[in-house]
Design a protein around this motif. Structure first.
Motif, PDB file in Angstrom:
ATOM      1  N   TYR A  90      57.725   5.773  -7.852  1.00 17.20           N
ATOM      2  CA  TYR A  90      57.173   4.631  -8.576  1.00 17.20           C
ATOM      3  C   TYR A  90      56.857   5.021 -10.015  1.00 17.20           C
ATOM      4  CZ  TYR A  90      56.308   2.427  -3.962  1.00 17.20           C
ATOM      5  OH  TYR A  90      56.416   1.889  -2.706  1.00 17.20           O
ATOM      6  N   GLY A  91      56.376   6.255 -10.205  1.00 17.02           N
ATOM      7  CA  GLY A  91      56.055   6.734 -11.545  1.00 17.02           C
ATOM      8  C   GLY A  91      57.266   6.755 -12.455  1.00 17.02           C
ATOM      9  N   ALA A  92      58.417   7.103 -11.924  1.00 19.73           N
ATOM     10  CA  ALA A  92      59.646   7.102 -12.726  1.00 19.73           C
ATOM     11  C   ALA A  92      60.012   5.684 -13.160  1.00 19.73           C
ATOM     12  CB  ALA A  92      60.791   7.732 -11.938  1.00 19.73           C
ATOM     13  N   VAL A  93      59.776   4.725 -12.286  1.00 12.42           N
ATOM     14  CA  VAL A  93      60.046   3.320 -12.618  1.00 12.42           C
ATOM     15  C   VAL A  93      59.072   2.839 -13.693  1.00 12.42           C
ATOM     16  CG1 VAL A  93      60.124   0.960 -11.720  1.00 12.42           C
ATOM     17  CG2 VAL A  93      61.004   2.852 -10.331  1.00 12.42           C
ATOM     18  N   LYS A  94      57.800   3.120 -13.484  1.00 19.14           N
ATOM     19  CA  LYS A  94      56.773   2.675 -14.434  1.00 19.14           C
ATOM     20  C   LYS A  94      56.971   3.328 -15.802  1.00 19.14           C
ATOM     21  CE  LYS A  94      53.925   0.212 -13.051  1.00 19.14           C
ATOM     22  NZ  LYS A  94      53.952  -1.248 -12.938  1.00 19.14           N
ATOM     23  N   ALA A  95      57.358   4.617 -15.823  1.00 18.16           N
ATOM     24  CA  ALA A  95      57.583   5.321 -17.089  1.00 18.16           C
ATOM     25  C   ALA A  95      58.694   4.668 -17.902  1.00 18.16           C
ATOM     26  CB  ALA A  95      57.917   6.794 -16.824  1.00 18.16           C
ATOM     27  N   ALA A  96      59.627   4.004 -17.208  1.00 22.33           N
ATOM     28  CA  ALA A  96      60.722   3.307 -17.886  1.00 22.33           C
ATOM     29  C   ALA A  96      60.344   1.874 -18.253  1.00 22.33           C
ATOM     30  CB  ALA A  96      61.968   3.313 -16.996  1.00 22.33           C
ATOM     31  N   GLY A  97      59.095   1.486 -17.967  1.00 25.21           N
ATOM     32  CA  GLY A  97      58.641   0.134 -18.308  1.00 25.21           C
ATOM     33  C   GLY A  97      59.143  -0.941 -17.359  1.00 25.21           C
ATOM     34  N   LYS A  98      59.487  -0.561 -16.155  1.00 25.50           N
ATOM     35  CA  LYS A  98      60.024  -1.500 -15.158  1.00 25.50           C
ATOM     36  C   LYS A  98      58.971  -1.803 -14.098  1.00 25.50           C
ATOM     37  CE  LYS A  98      64.141  -0.583 -16.998  1.00 25.50           C
ATOM     38  NZ  LYS A  98      64.877  -1.476 -17.832  1.00 25.50           N
ATOM     39  N   ARG A  99      59.250  -2.796 -13.281  1.00 27.18           N
ATOM     40  CA  ARG A  99      58.364  -3.187 -12.182  1.00 27.18           C
ATOM     41  C   ARG A  99      58.813  -2.529 -10.881  1.00 27.18           C
ATOM     42  NH1 ARG A  99      54.382  -5.444 -14.818  1.00 27.18           N
ATOM     43  NH2 ARG A  99      54.891  -7.268 -16.032  1.00 27.18           N
ATOM     44  N   VAL A 100      57.845  -2.274 -10.013  1.00 27.52           N
ATOM     45  CA  VAL A 100      58.098  -1.668  -8.711  1.00 27.52           C
ATOM     46  C   VAL A 100      57.908  -2.720  -7.624  1.00 27.52           C
ATOM     47  CG1 VAL A 100      57.349   0.072  -7.041  1.00 27.52           C
ATOM     48  CG2 VAL A 100      57.336   0.606  -9.492  1.00 27.52           C
ATOM     49  N   PHE A 101      58.956  -2.928  -6.836  1.00 25.38           N
ATOM     50  CA  PHE A 101      58.927  -3.819  -5.681  1.00 25.38           C
ATOM     51  C   PHE A 101      59.076  -2.955  -4.435  1.00 25.38           C
ATOM     52  CE2 PHE A 101      60.285  -6.406  -9.114  1.00 25.38           C
ATOM     53  CZ  PHE A 101      60.151  -7.738  -8.797  1.00 25.38           C
ATOM     54  N   ILE A 102      58.469  -3.372  -3.332  1.00 23.55           N
ATOM     55  CA  ILE A 102      58.686  -2.658  -2.077  1.00 23.55           C
ATOM     56  C   ILE A 102      58.813  -3.631  -0.931  1.00 23.55           C
ATOM     57  CG2 ILE A 102      56.262  -2.299  -1.557  1.00 23.55           C
ATOM     58  CD1 ILE A 102      57.455   0.499  -0.420  1.00 23.55           C
ATOM     59  N   HIS A 103      59.652  -3.259   0.010  1.00 21.34           N
ATOM     60  CA  HIS A 103      59.753  -3.948   1.291  1.00 21.34           C
ATOM     61  C   HIS A 103      59.266  -2.965   2.346  1.00 21.34           C
ATOM     62  CE1 HIS A 103      61.540  -6.211   4.661  1.00 21.34           C
ATOM     63  NE2 HIS A 103      61.608  -4.986   5.177  1.00 21.34           N
ATOM     64  N   SER A 104      58.228  -3.355   3.065  1.00 21.26           N
ATOM     65  CA  SER A 104      57.786  -2.572   4.210  1.00 21.26           C
ATOM     66  C   SER A 104      57.279  -3.533   5.260  1.00 21.26           C
ATOM     67  CB  SER A 104      56.682  -1.581   3.841  1.00 21.26           C
ATOM     68  OG  SER A 104      56.325  -0.834   4.998  1.00 21.26           O
ATOM     69  N   CYS A 105      58.019  -3.637   6.345  1.00 19.34           N
ATOM     70  CA  CYS A 105      57.624  -4.533   7.434  1.00 19.34           C
ATOM     71  C   CYS A 105      56.316  -4.091   8.053  1.00 19.34           C
ATOM     72  CB  CYS A 105      58.697  -4.554   8.525  1.00 19.34           C
ATOM     73  SG  CYS A 105      60.201  -5.376   8.016  1.00 19.34           S
ATOM     74  N   GLY A 106      55.686  -5.032   8.701  1.00 21.93           N
ATOM     75  CA  GLY A 106      54.493  -4.741   9.474  1.00 21.93           C
ATOM     76  C   GLY A 106      53.217  -4.801   8.662  1.00 21.93           C
ATOM     77  N   ASP A 107      52.133  -4.484   9.352  1.00 24.28           N
ATOM     78  CA  ASP A 107      50.806  -4.538   8.756  1.00 24.28           C
ATOM     79  C   ASP A 107      50.507  -3.198   8.087  1.00 24.28           C
ATOM     80  OD1 ASP A 107      48.188  -4.846   8.041  1.00 24.28           O
ATOM     81  OD2 ASP A 107      47.434  -5.189  10.071  1.00 24.28           O
ATOM     82  N   VAL A 108      50.721  -3.147   6.791  1.00 22.60           N
ATOM     83  CA  VAL A 108      50.444  -1.939   6.010  1.00 22.60           C
ATOM     84  C   VAL A 108      49.288  -2.172   5.037  1.00 22.60           C
ATOM     85  CG1 VAL A 108      52.803  -1.053   6.258  1.00 22.60           C
ATOM     86  CG2 VAL A 108      52.213  -2.454   4.276  1.00 22.60           C
ATOM     87  N   GLU A 109      48.519  -3.207   5.308  1.00 21.13           N
ATOM     88  CA  GLU A 109      47.436  -3.601   4.412  1.00 21.13           C
ATOM     89  C   GLU A 109      46.454  -2.460   4.134  1.00 21.13           C
ATOM     90  OE1 GLU A 109      43.736  -6.776   4.258  1.00 21.13           O
ATOM     91  OE2 GLU A 109      45.321  -7.082   5.737  1.00 21.13           O
ATOM     92  N   GLU A 110      46.212  -1.588   5.097  1.00 18.67           N
ATOM     93  CA  GLU A 110      45.221  -0.534   4.899  1.00 18.67           C
ATOM     94  C   GLU A 110      45.613   0.461   3.809  1.00 18.67           C
ATOM     95  OE1 GLU A 110      44.620   2.118   8.387  1.00 18.67           O
ATOM     96  OE2 GLU A 110      46.460   1.207   9.148  1.00 18.67           O
ATOM     97  N   VAL A 111      46.889   0.485   3.420  1.00 22.89           N
ATOM     98  CA  VAL A 111      47.286   1.374   2.326  1.00 22.89           C
ATOM     99  C   VAL A 111      47.613   0.600   1.041  1.00 22.89           C
ATOM    100  CG1 VAL A 111      48.007   3.292   3.805  1.00 22.89           C
ATOM    101  CG2 VAL A 111      49.691   1.546   3.133  1.00 22.89           C
ATOM    102  N   PHE A 112      47.280  -0.686   0.970  1.00 25.13           N
ATOM    103  CA  PHE A 112      47.490  -1.436  -0.274  1.00 25.13           C
ATOM    104  C   PHE A 112      46.802  -0.771  -1.468  1.00 25.13           C
ATOM    105  CE2 PHE A 112      48.764  -6.017   1.130  1.00 25.13           C
ATOM    106  CZ  PHE A 112      49.978  -5.540   1.558  1.00 25.13           C
ATOM    107  N   PRO A 113      45.542  -0.317  -1.333  1.00 30.23           N
ATOM    108  CA  PRO A 113      44.939   0.360  -2.490  1.00 30.23           C
ATOM    109  C   PRO A 113      45.746   1.585  -2.933  1.00 30.23           C
ATOM    110  CG  PRO A 113      43.230  -0.248  -0.925  1.00 30.23           C
ATOM    111  CD  PRO A 113      44.564  -0.495  -0.248  1.00 30.23           C
ATOM    112  N   ASP A 114      46.291   2.324  -1.987  1.00 32.27           N
ATOM    113  CA  ASP A 114      47.119   3.483  -2.315  1.00 32.27           C
ATOM    114  C   ASP A 114      48.415   3.058  -2.998  1.00 32.27           C
ATOM    115  OD1 ASP A 114      45.701   5.820  -0.741  1.00 32.27           O
ATOM    116  OD2 ASP A 114      45.806   4.128   0.645  1.00 32.27           O
TER     117      ASP A 114
END
Length: 167
Positions: free
Chosen positions: A44-68
């Motif tokens: 993600y850092g490589a994407v952000k360093a280039a001034g781009k947005r980061v999208f992710i697809h992860s099925c299921g309930d991953v809400e507990e790691v949203f802050p991470d």
């Protein structure tokens, strides 16, 4: 690969991982933070360093790691599944730091509702989740074959009806 991808004239990079199941993370947050987070933080850092947005697809309930995920640089989360998380609560908790793609149930609404019910749900999602921005209306996942064509058309028409929507 990420550093090469961000050289193109693109707006963002869409990563695909599946860390969740219907009731939480597959490996729990301790192992996720130990084995997954350092790697995605670099990607993600490589994407952000280039001034781009980061999208992710992860099925299921991953809400507990949203802050991470937010800390690692995530901008847009998909599939935003109403079957595994309270999408309204998630938007309220994280909507100031994260955008969401999905929300239209492919397990309940799309296959089993009428076209009018699909249209009404689409407008409800745009009005409530889209309030203040940070929402892209879409099915929560790939549309299964058992979804009536009329319901797919109703979803598209609802989005078109609401094209002047500012949410």
């Amino acid at each position: 690969l990420v550093e090469r991808a961000v050289r193109y004239d693109i707006d963002g990079v869409y990563f695909g991982d599946d860390w969740g199941q219907q009731r939480g993370l597959l490996m729990g947050p301790v192992f996720w933070r130990r084995f997954i987070k350092p790697r995605i933080t670099r990607m993600y850092g490589a994407v952000k360093a280039a001034g781009k947005r980061v999208f992710i697809h992860s099925c299921g309930d991953v809400e507990e790691v949203f802050p991470d995920l937010i800390e690692a640089g995530l901008d847009v989360f998909n599939p935003f599944q109403p079957e595994v998380m309270d999408i309204y609560q998630v938007k309220e908790r994280f909507g100031d730091r994260l955008s969401f793609l999905g929300g239209m149930s492919i397990q309940r609404v799309m296959p089993f509702s009428t076209a009018e019910e699909v249209r009404a749900e689409a407008h409800r999602l745009m009005d409530r989740i889209g309030a203040g921005g940070g929402y892209i209306l879409a099915p929560s996942h790939a549309i299964p074959r058992d979804v009536p064509v009329e319901n797919v058309i109703a979803l598209v028409e609802a989005a078109r009806d609401d094209q002047n929507h500012t949410g």
